[in-house]
Design a protein around this motif. Structure first.
Motif, mmCIF file in Angstrom:
data_model
loop_
_atom_site.group_PDB
_atom_site.id
_atom_site.type_symbol
_atom_site.label_atom_id
_atom_site.label_comp_id
_atom_site.label_asym_id
_atom_site.label_seq_id
_atom_site.Cartn_x
_atom_site.Cartn_y
_atom_site.Cartn_z
ATOM 1 N N ILE A 38 4.152 -2.162 11.561
ATOM 2 C CA ILE A 38 4.984 -1.532 10.519
ATOM 3 C C ILE A 38 6.031 -0.659 11.175
ATOM 4 O O ILE A 38 7.102 -0.424 10.582
ATOM 5 N N ALA A 42 9.571 -1.142 9.654
ATOM 6 C CA ALA A 42 10.214 0.012 8.993
ATOM 7 C C ALA A 42 11.568 0.296 9.624
ATOM 8 O O ALA A 42 12.529 0.671 8.959
ATOM 9 N N LEU A 191 6.747 0.685 3.901
ATOM 10 C CA LEU A 191 5.501 1.308 4.370
ATOM 11 C C LEU A 191 4.384 1.201 3.340
ATOM 12 O O LEU A 191 3.213 1.309 3.679
ATOM 13 N N HIS A 192 4.757 0.995 2.065
ATOM 14 C CA HIS A 192 3.733 0.905 1.008
ATOM 15 C C HIS A 192 3.382 -0.538 0.660
ATOM 16 O O HIS A 192 2.562 -0.779 -0.222
ATOM 17 N N HIS A 195 -1.852 -3.141 2.165
ATOM 18 C CA HIS A 195 -2.822 -2.345 2.926
ATOM 19 C C HIS A 195 -4.220 -2.955 2.847
ATOM 20 O O HIS A 195 -5.202 -2.280 2.599
ATOM 21 N N ARG A 281 1.411 5.327 8.774
ATOM 22 C CA ARG A 281 2.509 5.460 7.805
ATOM 23 C C ARG A 281 2.870 6.928 7.625
ATOM 24 O O ARG A 281 4.032 7.288 7.448
ATOM 25 N N VAL A 328 -0.890 8.297 3.796
ATOM 26 C CA VAL A 328 0.454 7.865 3.369
ATOM 27 C C VAL A 328 1.004 8.746 2.248
ATOM 28 O O VAL A 328 2.208 8.928 2.128
#
Ligand code: SDX
Length: 393
Positions: A38, A42, A191-192, A195, A281, A328
């Motif tokens: 990530i 990102a 980032l979201h 998961h 994150r 996060v």
């Protein structure tokens, strides 16, 4: 353990499936989507490109990405009747409830989405439709809350900018997207995005395992995410920081409350089921908070309080022993706030980001023909007993 069945509350030691989508290493704080870190995504990717990667498994070629973006742009408009559903909500309605309702209403406008045996091409169209309409629903939920007229999508803009314009544009004045805000939103959504088998994704998989439609499954995921122990934590963190500010910034008092077994208060934004180290994150978002607030010229005392809380907690034996680190949700709300997004919309932002992950996991579960989710139990209730007539009770 009844010999036959092992009870595992919260599935802390249960694996529910095999998946090729997202890799987490909780001890080392590693998070990868389809093998890409990530940190790289990102830094270098876009939210739509990451959405394509999660859902279809590969980074798109230029042509594939352009087609994907055009498809999404083509479907941003929503049926006018959806505004009637929106108007049915009082302005104090929490936007998460509005969002899950509007998403579920798609089953009425696209009844073909209810057919579990439709072609993969038709599934792809459902995927495009919800990716393209959810930002419109999210922005409309916000406008409903503040009593402003809704905005229609602007197909000239990219995904994030279109959302920001629908959120903040007013009929009375021209709206210009702030590139700093658009870039920060791109990073936050990436980032979201997924998961692995968290609470809301497990919900999407279980609902979808009964062959319920994609829209019904995503609507269920939104509701699971709403809880303050899960996605709702980003809203709870800001409310906690505001509480601490009101208490004169007495962070030590709140750390003590969090450690007190008899006090239900938890340090929101701290702790994680998988990460027993820093949530990777959180590291990126913390840095982004400094950058974005600096570029926007925003000096938020809540960021100072958040950093102080983190410093104290990371040195406190209770948090160290229980391996509780910022997750996060700890810093994300600070950035949303600096963007002008109100606290009650923070979890909607989480849902917008998590949407491609939910879609990818639902698609993988269906393509793998996974069985319906139906766990067993150990019965602890009454033994057989006979009915007693009302006049004898
Ligand atoms: C998200 O699963 C995911 O991947 C979720 C997520 C995603 O991307 O989908 O990462 C997003 O939901 C992040 C988490 C957001 N939630 C919060 O910040 C709420 C505060 N955190 C806690 O409620 C908790 O840490 C959870 C819910 C995140 C994890 O809960 P677990 O794994 O069930 O752990 P637990 O509740 O059993 O806690 C273990 C111990 C307990 O103490 P003991 O009973 O062992 O003495 O740690 C304590 C807890 O009391 N503890 C905390 C704490 N978190 C755990 N104590 C104080 N403050 C906290 N935040």
């Amino acid at each position: 353990n009844s010999g036959l069945i092992t009870i595992d509350p919260g599935f802390k030691n249960t694996g529910s499936t095999k998946s090729a989508i997202t890799f987490l290493n909780g001890e080392e704080g590693i998070l990868r989507y389809r093998g890409y870190s990530i940190e790289e995504l990102a830094e270098k990717s876009s939210f739509l490109e990451v959405s394509y990667l999660l859902i279809y498994g590969e980074l798109p070629t230029k042509a594939q990405l352009e087609h994907f973006q055009n498809e999404i742009t083509t479907h941003t408009l929503v049926h006018e009747d959806i505004k009637k559903i929106l108007d049915g909500f009082p302005s104090n309605a929490h936007p998460m409830g509005v969002l899950s309702s509007l998403v579920c209403s798609l089953t009425a406008f696209y009844p073909e989405s209810l057919d579990p045996n439709r072609s993969s091409k038709e599934v792809d169209l459902s995927i495009i439709r919800i990716l393209s309409k959810m930002p419109t629903f999210a922005a409309w939920a916000f406008k409903n809350q503040i009593g402003h007229p809704v905005n229609y999508p602007d197909n000239e803009l990219d995904y994030q900018s279109n959302f920001l314009k629908m959120m903040f544009a007013l009929p009375a004045e021209k709206y210009k997207v702030n590139p700093v805000v658009a870039k920060a939103l791109n990073t936050l959504l990436i980032l979201h995005a997924d998961h692995e088998q968290n609470c809301s994704t497990s919900t999407v998989r279980v609902v979808g395992s009964s062959q319920a439609s994609l829209y019904a499954s995503i609507s269920a995921g939104i509701n699971a995410l709403w809880g303050p122990l899960h996605g709702g934590a980003n809203q709870a963190v800001l409310e906690m920081l505001e509480q601490i500010e009101k208490a004169g910034g007495d962070t030590a008092k709140f750390i003590a409350k969090a450690k007190d077994k008899n006090d239900p208060f938890r340090l929101m934004g701290f702790g994680h089921r998988v990460y027993k180290n820093f949530d990777p994150r959180a590291k990126i978002i913390k840095k982004a908070a400094d950058d974005v607030l600096g570029q926007l010229g925003v000096d938020d005392p809540l960021l100072t309080i958040a950093k102080e809380l983190e410093q104290i907690a990371l040195k406190d034996e209770y948090f160290v022993e229980k391996k509780l680190y910022p997750n996060v949700d700890f810093y994300s709300g600070i950035i949303y706030r600096a963007m002008g997004i109100p606290t009650e919309m923070f979890t909607v932002m989480f849902a917008l980001g998590r949407l491609p992950g939910w879609i990818a996991q639902w698609k993988e579960m269906r393509e793998n023909n996974e069985p319906i989710g139906r766990p067993r139990q150990v019965y602890t209730g009454e033994n057989l007993r006979s009915y007693v007539d009302l006049n004898k009770r």
